[in-house]
Structures are given as structure tokens and as C-alpha cells.
Design an enzyme around this catalytic site. Structure first.
Site, short mmCIF file in Angstrom:
data_model
loop_
_atom_site.label_atom_id
_atom_site.label_comp_id
_atom_site.label_asym_id
_atom_site.label_seq_id
_atom_site.Cartn_x
_atom_site.Cartn_y
_atom_site.Cartn_z
N HIS A 198 0.86 -1.18 0.00
CA HIS A 198 0.00 0.00 0.00
C HIS A 198 0.90 1.23 0.00
O HIS A 198 2.15 1.11 -0.09
CB HIS A 198 -0.95 0.00 1.20
CG HIS A 198 -0.28 -0.23 2.52
ND1 HIS A 198 0.59 0.68 3.10
CD2 HIS A 198 -0.33 -1.28 3.39
CE1 HIS A 198 1.02 0.23 4.25
NE2 HIS A 198 0.49 -0.97 4.45
N HIS A 249 4.05 1.30 2.28
CA HIS A 249 5.21 0.59 1.75
C HIS A 249 5.89 1.42 0.65
O HIS A 249 7.12 1.50 0.58
CB HIS A 249 4.80 -0.76 1.15
CG HIS A 249 4.24 -1.73 2.12
ND1 HIS A 249 2.93 -2.14 2.07
CD2 HIS A 249 4.80 -2.38 3.17
CE1 HIS A 249 2.71 -3.02 3.04
NE2 HIS A 249 3.82 -3.19 3.72
N GLN A 268 8.82 -2.45 16.72
CA GLN A 268 9.57 -3.35 15.85
C GLN A 268 10.78 -2.65 15.26
O GLN A 268 11.90 -3.19 15.28
CB GLN A 268 8.65 -3.84 14.74
CG GLN A 268 9.33 -4.54 13.58
CD GLN A 268 8.35 -4.92 12.49
OE1 GLN A 268 7.45 -5.70 12.73
NE2 GLN A 268 8.50 -4.35 11.31
#
Length: 335
Positions: A46, A49, A182
Site C-alpha cells: 500500500h 510501503h 519493531q
């Protein structure tokens, strides 16, 4: 995800389906002394990214994107089997990306599509107790925030990204702010394990891409939302914004969180009327270096001006959405 040559769609971008074929490609880049930017993904691309791809194209001579749906980061009850797999559409989107640097037009240089067997030579199970082989953990930083709700998640993420870094050997790597815990863990991974490709300072975190109309953070899992559920999905970001505003005016962490929860409760009441189930997982404020939860009485006069992560997770129907806002000095994280 199968990446056999027979099942691959046509693509003007080289598709490298094994570690061996990628390493041949990478050696040529080493020989030519070209920088390589890396955007690791699980596909279902999408605009979020693509913003990472655009940054990589602008900052590197070559850009590689990987697509690998990683079994190790899904718990047995999670959505591995149903996770969106949209390779033809992903390649179409990626092919359209380009950046002009000087007189050179840069486009994606390769797509790395490793197999599960290549990535996990000893095999892989979603059940940690049944796993065999080498895995990577970052002690003391993976049980807070997202780790409290998904206790096996970061073990799987850090393991697969370590493998990808070892295979890809990027000069720079790019991650989105939406998955901020992350991304910060991966910076720590590179620092603690002395990784040369990339070095910790070359792990870049790019601001979250959002729907221009209602601010919903873009995510591959948004595809799971029904049209009715989608109307209520921006509630989490709205709640975080209320908490951020309260924090900016000097209110305590407890008051900020209470205001955010009040926003969720208000939207939840309307969602219930419309037949949509909403359930708050958490909203919390954490130190961006230690991930420790801030004391309830903390306010924006924290010593050391360490950036604070205001984050949350919300179930809308059967879809779990996450989001965050960095308060204080954003530029110490987003770069």
C-alpha cells in the site's frame, strides 16, 4: 508463499526467488560499489510501503524489496493462512515507482521472494515449543507494548529480519513508524550484534502513511475491514490525538490515557448501535529507549527529554489495528 518460477507473474523487475540467486545479484552490487536500500515487507503493498520505496530510491543507487510472509511471527491462532497475498498487484505498484536523482531515473532494482524452506532450513512451526533451529531474541525489550499482547511476535520478527539482513546485506533499511517498537528493536539488533549491513544508524524509520481523509494508518490488514467497520477504524488515531493534546498541555499520563479511552468508549457506543464490535486492547505511554511504562503521574517535563511513544491497539470486528504517536523530539527517532 510459493515462489516457484512457474507461478511468478511477468515483471520488468528481476525476481530473485532464492538466497543463492540473490547473493549472485548482491555480489555484482558489491563489485560495482553501489549502495543498496532494502524494504522488507510481507506483501499486500500500500502507499505506506511505497513511501519506504521512494525514500530508498532517493537515498540509494539500488533498491531491493522483499516479500515474505513470515510464519514465525504468527501465533497458532493468528491469521497466517488468510494474510493477503497479492503478488501481481504488488509488482504492478512497485514497477510504477521511480525517483529522479540528478539525471538518473531510479527504479526498483530487484524483488527478493525467498521460500519458507530457504528462510527456515530446519523447518518452522507456529508453535514455539515445536520449533527447531536457530532463533533470535532481544531480551528485556520485547514484552512491553505490542509484546504484551503478542508474546511470540518479536521473536519471529527479529529472527526473520536477521536472516533477511544476512541475505540482503543492505547499506540502508527502511521501516514504517506504524510498527515503531519493531523498528526500534531492529535498530538495537544491529547495534547489539555489530551488524555491518546495515549498521544501526542506517536503519531508517519513516513517518506513518495515513488516509488523507480520516487519518487511519495504512496497513495491509485494513483489507479485512468491512465497509461498516471501516467507518469506526479511525477511532484509535483520534483517541491518541486527544491524549497527545492533553500531554502537550502538561496533564499527567493517567489523565491523557483516560481522555483517550473516553474517545474510544464514545465511538464504541455508536459502533455497537451499528452492529460493529469494538474492543480496546491497550493504550499506553512508554519510554522510547527502554519501552518502560511511564509512571501514572508523569507529564511532559520528563528529565532528559527522551521521546515518548503513545501507542495503542484496537479490535474493530475481527481486525486488530495498531497506531502510535511520538511525543517530544520526533527527530530523535524518525530519520
Amino acid at each position: 508463499m510459493s515462489t516457484s518460477a512457474l507461478s511468478l507473474p511477468p515483471s520488468p523487475i528481476p525476481l530473485l526467488t532464492s538466497v543463492a540467486s540473490y547473493r549472485q545479484w548482491r555480489q555484482r552490487a558489491f563489485d560495482e560499489r553501489k549502495s543498496v536500500g532494502f524494504v522488507p515487507t510481507m506483501g499486500a503493498l500500500h502507499d505506506g510501503h511505497l513511501s519506504l520505496v521512494q525514500k530508498s530510491l532517493a537515498e540509494n543507487e539500488l533498491t531491493v524489496l522483499s516479500i515474505f510472509v513470515n510464519p514465525a511471527q504468527f501465533a497458532p491462532h493468528e491469521d497466517l493462512a488468510t494474510y493477503p497475498r497479492t503478488l501481481p498487484g504488488d509488482l504492478k505498484l512497485l514497477t510504477a515507482q521511480q525517483v529522479t536523482v540528478g539525471e538518473t531515473v531510479r527504479k526498483a532494482s530487484a524483488v527478493f521472494l525467498p521460500s519458507v524452506q530457504d528462510m527456515y532450513p530446519s523447518g518452522i512451526s507456529q508453535d514455539i515449543s515445536a520449533q527447531k533451529g536457530a532463533f533470535v531474541e532481544i531480551k528485556g525489550y520485547g514484552h512491553q507494548m505490542e509484546g504484551a499482547s503478542r508474546p511470540t511476535f518479536f521473536r519471529g520478527v527479529v529472527t526473520v529480519v536477521t536472516k533477511l539482513f544476512n541475505a540482503v546485506q543492505p547499506t540502508n533499511a527502511y521501516f514504517g513508524q506504524k510498527d515503531i517498537q519493531q523498528a526500534l528493536l531492529l535498530r538495537r539488533l544491529c547495534k547489539d550484534l555489530l551488524l555491518p549491513h546495515p549498521e544501526a544508524d542506517h536503519v531508517h524509520i519513516v513517518p506513518t502513511s495515513r488516509d488523507p481523509n480520516d487519518g487511519l494508518a495504512l496497513s495491509s490488514r485494513n483489507a479485512y475491514l468491512t465497509a461498516n467497520e471501516r467507518k469506526f477504524a479511525p477511532a484509535l488515531y483520534k483517541a491518541l490525538q486527544y491524549a497527545e493534546s492533553a500531554w502537550t498541555t502538561g496533564e499527567s499520563k493517567d489523565r491523557c490515557i483516560s481522555k483517550a479511552i473516553a474517545v474510544i468508549d464514545e465511538v464504541k457506543a455508536q459502533a455497537t448501535i451499528d452492529g460493529v464490535d469494538m474492543r480496546l486492547d491497550y493504550i499506553e505511554m512508554n519510554d522510547s529507549e527502554t519501552f518502560d511504562i511511564l509512571d501514572a503521574s508523569s507529564n511532559n517535563q520528563l528529565p532528559g527529554d527522551i521521546p515518548v511513544i503513545l501507542s495503542g491497539a484496537l479490535w474493530v470486528g475481527k481486525t486488530r489495528l495498531i497506531d502510535n504517536i511520538v511525543v517530544s523530539d520526533l527527530n530523535r527517532i524518525i530519520r
